[in-house]
Design a protein around this motif. Structure first.
Motif, PDB file in Angstrom:
ATOM      1  N   TYR A  31       8.293   0.907  -2.177  1.00  0.00           N
ATOM      2  CA  TYR A  31       8.254  -0.248  -1.072  1.00  0.00           C
ATOM      3  C   TYR A  31       7.543  -1.275  -1.336  1.00  0.00           C
ATOM      4  N   CYS A  32       6.270  -1.244  -1.398  1.00  0.00           N
ATOM      5  CA  CYS A  32       5.450  -2.431  -1.900  1.00  0.00           C
ATOM      6  C   CYS A  32       4.655  -2.370  -3.266  1.00  0.00           C
ATOM      7  N   TYR A  49       0.504  -9.399  -3.565  1.00  0.00           N
ATOM      8  CA  TYR A  49       1.660  -8.310  -3.021  1.00  0.00           C
ATOM      9  C   TYR A  49       3.000  -8.780  -3.183  1.00  0.00           C
ATOM     10  N   VAL A  51       6.848  -7.308  -1.886  1.00  0.00           N
ATOM     11  CA  VAL A  51       7.453  -6.166  -0.941  1.00  0.00           C
ATOM     12  C   VAL A  51       8.906  -6.102  -1.906  1.00  0.00           C
ATOM     13  N   THR A  52       9.190  -4.838  -2.391  1.00  0.00           N
ATOM     14  CA  THR A  52      10.073  -4.497  -3.465  1.00  0.00           C
ATOM     15  C   THR A  52      11.563  -4.974  -2.956  1.00  0.00           C
ATOM     16  N   THR A  57       6.681 -12.263  -1.383  1.00  0.00           N
ATOM     17  CA  THR A  57       5.094 -12.274  -1.999  1.00  0.00           C
ATOM     18  C   THR A  57       3.906 -12.755  -1.100  1.00  0.00           C
ATOM     19  N   CYS A 103       2.279  -3.710   4.078  1.00  0.00           N
ATOM     20  CA  CYS A 103       2.109  -3.869   2.568  1.00  0.00           C
ATOM     21  C   CYS A 103       0.961  -4.627   2.170  1.00  0.00           C
ATOM     22  N   TYR A 104       0.192  -5.369   3.005  1.00  0.00           N
ATOM     23  CA  TYR A 104      -0.697  -6.249   2.653  1.00  0.00           C
ATOM     24  C   TYR A 104      -2.144  -5.673   3.096  1.00  0.00           C
TER      25      TYR A 104
END
Length: 121
Positions: A31-32, A49, A51-52, A57, A103-104
């Motif tokens: 995921y991240c 970071y 996110v895939t 980013t 994610c962050y």
């Protein structure tokens, strides 16, 4: 089982570059991914970071314009290119993976590597 293994750390002089790698295995969700660092006496902080799915980013203000996070899905590897290194970048650097969540935020990251030391003098 999940395993994240960092490499590429070392000792460099200010202004030089390093590229960190994080070899990942066993992940069932991607995921991240993130790079974090912790200097002696300081709290761990998020550096970069990604996110895939989207490739979006985000960077800490202190590294914007100098660090770049990237991923190679074929190699299951996460990278952190660090340019124009400063003494304040000295820390243990960790890669981490999140299967869900925001994610962050560090709270989303459940899988962590053992760290690689970066020293800038």
């Amino acid at each position: 089982h999940v395993q994240l293994v960092e490499s590429g750390g070392g000792s460099v002089e200010a202004g030089e570059s390093l590229k960190l790698s994080c070899q990942m295995s066993g992940l069932t969700t991607r995921y991240c991914f993130g790079w974090f660092r912790q200097a002696p006496g300081k709290e761990r902080e998020g550096v970069a970071y990604i996110v895939t799915s989207s490739g979006n980013t985000r960077y800490a203000d202190s590294v914007k314009g100098r660090f770049t996070i990237s991923q190679d899905n074929a190699k299951n590897t996460l990278y952190l290119q660090m340019n124009s290194l400063k003494p304040d970048d000295t820390a243990m650097y960790y890669c981490a993976a999140a299967g869900s969540g925001y994610c962050y935020s560090q709270l989303a990251y459940h899988y962590w590597g053992q760290g690689t030391q970066v020293t800038v003098s």
